[in-house]
Design a protein around this motif. Structure first.
Motif, PDB file in Angstrom:
ATOM      1  N   VAL A 162      72.816   5.236  70.690  1.00  0.00           N
ATOM      2  CA  VAL A 162      71.707   5.413  71.640  1.00  0.00           C
ATOM      3  C   VAL A 162      70.391   5.780  70.960  1.00  0.00           C
ATOM      4  O   VAL A 162      69.372   5.907  71.634  1.00  0.00           O
ATOM      5  CB  VAL A 162      72.045   6.477  72.701  1.00  0.00           C
ATOM      6  CG1 VAL A 162      73.342   6.134  73.406  1.00  0.00           C
ATOM      7  CG2 VAL A 162      72.135   7.877  72.096  1.00  0.00           C
ATOM      8  N   GLY A 163      70.378   5.946  69.638  1.00  0.00           N
ATOM      9  CA  GLY A 163      69.138   6.300  68.948  1.00  0.00           C
ATOM     10  C   GLY A 163      68.960   7.808  68.832  1.00  0.00           C
ATOM     11  O   GLY A 163      69.842   8.600  69.199  1.00  0.00           O
ATOM     12  N   TYR A 164      67.793   8.211  68.341  1.00  0.00           N
ATOM     13  CA  TYR A 164      67.516   9.622  68.086  1.00  0.00           C
ATOM     14  C   TYR A 164      66.882  10.285  69.315  1.00  0.00           C
ATOM     15  O   TYR A 164      66.687   9.661  70.359  1.00  0.00           O
ATOM     16  CB  TYR A 164      66.595   9.747  66.866  1.00  0.00           C
ATOM     17  CG  TYR A 164      67.213   9.195  65.603  1.00  0.00           C
ATOM     18  CD1 TYR A 164      68.176   9.918  64.903  1.00  0.00           C
ATOM     19  CD2 TYR A 164      66.851   7.939  65.115  1.00  0.00           C
ATOM     20  CE1 TYR A 164      68.760   9.415  63.749  1.00  0.00           C
ATOM     21  CE2 TYR A 164      67.429   7.428  63.961  1.00  0.00           C
ATOM     22  CZ  TYR A 164      68.381   8.164  63.288  1.00  0.00           C
ATOM     23  OH  TYR A 164      68.968   7.663  62.153  1.00  0.00           O
ATOM     24  N   PHE A 165      66.547  11.561  69.171  1.00  0.00           N
ATOM     25  CA  PHE A 165      65.870  12.278  70.243  1.00  0.00           C
ATOM     26  C   PHE A 165      64.491  11.651  70.474  1.00  0.00           C
ATOM     27  O   PHE A 165      63.832  11.189  69.529  1.00  0.00           O
ATOM     28  CB  PHE A 165      65.732  13.757  69.890  1.00  0.00           C
ATOM     29  CG  PHE A 165      67.028  14.509  69.887  1.00  0.00           C
ATOM     30  CD1 PHE A 165      67.528  15.064  71.062  1.00  0.00           C
ATOM     31  CD2 PHE A 165      67.768  14.665  68.728  1.00  0.00           C
ATOM     32  CE1 PHE A 165      68.739  15.755  71.068  1.00  0.00           C
ATOM     33  CE2 PHE A 165      68.969  15.364  68.717  1.00  0.00           C
ATOM     34  CZ  PHE A 165      69.455  15.900  69.897  1.00  0.00           C
ATOM     35  N   ASP A 166      64.046  11.660  71.708  1.00  0.00           N
ATOM     36  CA  ASP A 166      62.781  11.010  72.083  1.00  0.00           C
ATOM     37  C   ASP A 166      61.617  11.936  71.752  1.00  0.00           C
ATOM     38  O   ASP A 166      61.237  12.788  72.552  1.00  0.00           O
ATOM     39  CB  ASP A 166      62.794  10.671  73.576  1.00  0.00           C
ATOM     40  CG  ASP A 166      61.610   9.804  73.975  1.00  0.00           C
ATOM     41  OD1 ASP A 166      60.626   9.741  73.212  1.00  0.00           O
ATOM     42  OD2 ASP A 166      61.663   9.195  75.060  1.00  0.00           O
ATOM     43  N   GLU A 167      61.035  11.753  70.566  1.00  0.00           N
ATOM     44  CA  GLU A 167      59.951  12.630  70.125  1.00  0.00           C
ATOM     45  C   GLU A 167      58.618  12.245  70.749  1.00  0.00           C
ATOM     46  O   GLU A 167      57.671  13.018  70.710  1.00  0.00           O
ATOM     47  CB  GLU A 167      59.842  12.608  68.603  1.00  0.00           C
ATOM     48  CG  GLU A 167      59.594  11.252  68.005  1.00  0.00           C
ATOM     49  CD  GLU A 167      59.737  11.259  66.490  1.00  0.00           C
ATOM     50  OE1 GLU A 167      58.799  10.787  65.824  1.00  0.00           O
ATOM     51  OE2 GLU A 167      60.779  11.737  65.974  1.00  0.00           O
ATOM     52  N   GLU A 168      58.548  11.054  71.323  1.00  0.00           N
ATOM     53  CA  GLU A 168      57.320  10.659  72.027  1.00  0.00           C
ATOM     54  C   GLU A 168      57.198  11.386  73.362  1.00  0.00           C
ATOM     55  O   GLU A 168      56.156  11.938  73.702  1.00  0.00           O
ATOM     56  CB  GLU A 168      57.314   9.153  72.265  1.00  0.00           C
ATOM     57  CG  GLU A 168      56.158   8.682  73.147  1.00  0.00           C
ATOM     58  CD  GLU A 168      56.453   7.342  73.776  1.00  0.00           C
ATOM     59  OE1 GLU A 168      55.772   7.018  74.761  1.00  0.00           O
ATOM     60  OE2 GLU A 168      57.350   6.620  73.307  1.00  0.00           O
TER      61      GLU A 168
END
Length: 622
Positions: A523-529
């Motif tokens: 699912v990818g990394y934490f949403d830093e945006e």
């Protein structure tokens, strides 16, 4: 003046033949060195030096090569890049200014006139020309009233792994944006109709805005400006990636313009804070859905179909209108008999005393293989001195320091990318762990097939709190009578009372979470945006992991003390919580976080456990 001291154990230069930074470094620890590529204080990439070295390098050095992306090149001036050794915090020797405009650099592209400037990756304080070169064949324009417009690289949507890049355009106020993309190479055979797909989403939410209207035009580059030929359709852009299909019947002269590189698609956005876009791609998917004589009706139906897909996907339901988007469930993980090496990531921003207490507890109470990465995100002097003291002489601890604070979520993402461990723990710096805590978390993971995220119980962790989850006034309890000094007594009481049911929840509190590498790969990394300073990033990750089929498990026999945030005051926390709530609402439409919290609070196994521990305070005093 640079905030990083120059060091003599590494050098770099720009190789115009390869269009890349090349160099070497003698690492202070380990067989390779993590390096940060920076422009100013903006980190463009994290790389590792592990290649062969050039002839002038010492024998113990490791080499590195980093191709400078098109998105970073600049057309009007030199490019100031630095390479920083993350293990020591020093800058490698290198030129003050690079000139990436060489014969090997990508130019403005076939059929494009003028000399448009590049909009550098995350370093532009404002737009430098009327049309700004974002990437090959992509230009952007923004309303002159924009405050602090910026462009930076973004991750493409998971459904489009073939995309080489994504681009994020943002401003501090709501303004109109226009993006021009050259049409991809058209099919060799003559077809009456050409079809393309756009992947777009809104960039950030500082209000309840969940969508933005766009108009899509066919345009021509005349050497100085983009002339709009005709409007193709209207559409909407959501807060999460969705695709928009563009259908067009090209006239013979328009095909000639496309062959010469002069034909473009223009996407005009209504006022918004920003957007994320991917390259325009041909759509070879079979035609689906009804076609209407009025193309606007066809587009409106497609938009409704896409909106239905988004809502069904987020609710975990089978998608009725688009069955190809069903949730994919990962293979069941095998039960383990040994506890694997685990990387413990501790992000730090000030709070010297509690941070020291946390790291010492990890050192003293962890009885399984571990390493610790401390990410010091711009802490001030006293904290820095204590951190250096606590990690000194213990090879299991490594320090990664930033001169400027860049945010909690960026810190943990960088640390995750710096490790290849099968399991990582994200551990808040205001925690104290109990003896055997990591072993108990892994035992829970082994007992539940498909477990991807595992969290312990605590005194102050909302629905994971014991003995009380809420106060009489309805607020979340912090069980103030529990102090770090009695954590082992609390752990012993919990172990005696627990049934080890390992309940599965839809969301875990993020103060301490064991996470499988498979989750990030899926699912990818934490949403830093969306959550740069935290306050919602763990809930977003849990919801994404749950939709991907991972189990979220509570280790109901494991206790970790949590003091609550020490980095921000209550007023700031309230703002961040509100902003995080906006983001969660926009990213996960239809998900009622409050209802999930109530369901977890009254989970049957947890209610029984809290009942057994109801007299904990009086028992600890006797």
């Amino acid at each position: 003046m640079s905030l990083y001291e120059p060091i003599a154990n590494g050098r770099f230069r720009f190789d115009p033949q390869r269009g890349a930074l090349v160099g070497w470094v003698v690492p202070e620890e380990g067989p390779s060195a993590p390096l940060a590529i920076l422009h100013g204080e903006t980190v463009l990439n994290i790389i590792h030096a592990a290649d062969a070295v050039e002839e002038d390098a010492p024998a113990e050095a490791f080499g590195f090569t980093w191709p400078v992306p098109d998105l970073v090149r600049t057309g009007n001036a030199g490019l100031a890049l630095r390479v920083v050794d993350l293990t020591g915090g020093g800058a490698l020797e290198g030129p003050d200014m690079l000139d990436p405009l060489t014969e090997t650099s990508h130019g403005s592209g076939k059929g494009w006139g003028g000399e448009p400037s590049y909009w550098p990756n995350g370093i532009a304080g404002g737009l430098t020309s009327w049309f700004n070169h974002v990437a090959d064949g992509v230009w952007a324009d923004v309303d002159p009233t924009a405050v602090g417009p910026r462009f930076e690289r973004a991750d493409p949507p998971p459904a489009s792994s073939g995309f080489s890049w994504g681009a994020r355009l943002t401003a501090e106020n709501e303004v109109s944006w226009t993006v021009h993309q050259r049409l991809p190479d058209l099919a060799a055979e003559v077809r009456e109709e050409e079809r393309f797909k756009l992947w777009l989403k809104l960039s950030k939410a500082t209000s309840n805005t969940t969508q933005c209207h766009v108009e899509i035009f066919l345009s021509r580059w005349n050497g100085q400006a983009f002339d709009r030929l005709r409007r193709l359709r209207r559409s909407r852009v959501m807060r999460r990636f969705s695709s928009t299909e563009v259908q067009m019947v090209l006239e013979p002269e328009e095909r000639e313009l496309a062959a010469s590189g002069e034909l473009v698609l223009t996407i005009a956005f209504r006022p918004c804070f920003g957007l994320v876009m991917c390259p325009l791609v041909p759509s070879d998917a079979p035609e689906s859905g009804p076609r209407f004589e009025d193309g606007r009706l066809t587009g409106a139906f497609a938009a409704c179909e896409e909106l239905t897909r988004i809502y069904d996907e987020r609710l975990g339901r089978e998608v009725l209108l688009a069955p190809e988007h069903k949730v994919s469930v990962p293979a069941v993980m095998r039960l383990r008999t040994e506890v694997p090496m685990t990387e413990i990531i501790v992000p730090v921003y000030n709070g010297a005393d509690v941070v020291t207490r946390c790291l010492r507890s990890v050192r003293d109470a962890t009885d399984t293989p571990f390493r610790v990465k401390v990410i010091d995100d711009g802490s001030r002097g006293y904290t820095t001195l204590l951190l250096d003291e606590i990690v000194a002489g213990d090879e299991r601890f490594s320090m990664h320091r930033r001169a400027l604070n860049r945010g909690y979520t960026k810190s943990i993402n960088e640390a995750i990318k710096l490790t290849d461990a099968e399991w990582v723990v994200i551990l808040n710096s205001d925690t104290v762990v109990s003896k055997g805590w990591l072993r108990r978390l892994h035992e829970a993971a082994a007992r539940v097939p498909g477990a991807g995220l595992i969290g312990p119980l605590s005194n102050a962790a909302t629905w994971q709190s014991v003995p009380q989850a809420k106060n009489p006034d309805g607020s979340w309890s912090q069980n103030d009578f529990i102090e770090p000094e009695i954590i082992e007594d609390v752990q012993a009481k919990l172990a005696a009372a627990s049934e080890c049911t390992y309940p599965c929840f839809p969301v875990l509190n993020g103060f301490c979470t064991l996470i499988s590498r498979a989750v990030f790969d899926t699912v990818g990394y934490f949403d830093e945006e969306a959550f740069p300073l935290g306050y919602g990033e763990e809930t977003d990750m849990c919801l994404r992991a749950g939709l991907a089929g991972f189990k979220l498990v509570v280790a109901d026999n494991c206790f970790v003390y949590h003091e609550k945030s020490v980095s921000f005051g209550s007023a700031t926390r309230s703002k961040l919580t509100r902003a995080g709530g906006f983001e969660l609402k926009n990213k996960h439409p239809g998900v009622n976080i409050g209802a999930l919290e109530r369901g977890m609070q009254f989970n049957t196994a947890m209610v029984r456990l809290r009942a057994k521990m109801a007299e904990l305070e009086s028992e600890l005093r006797t």
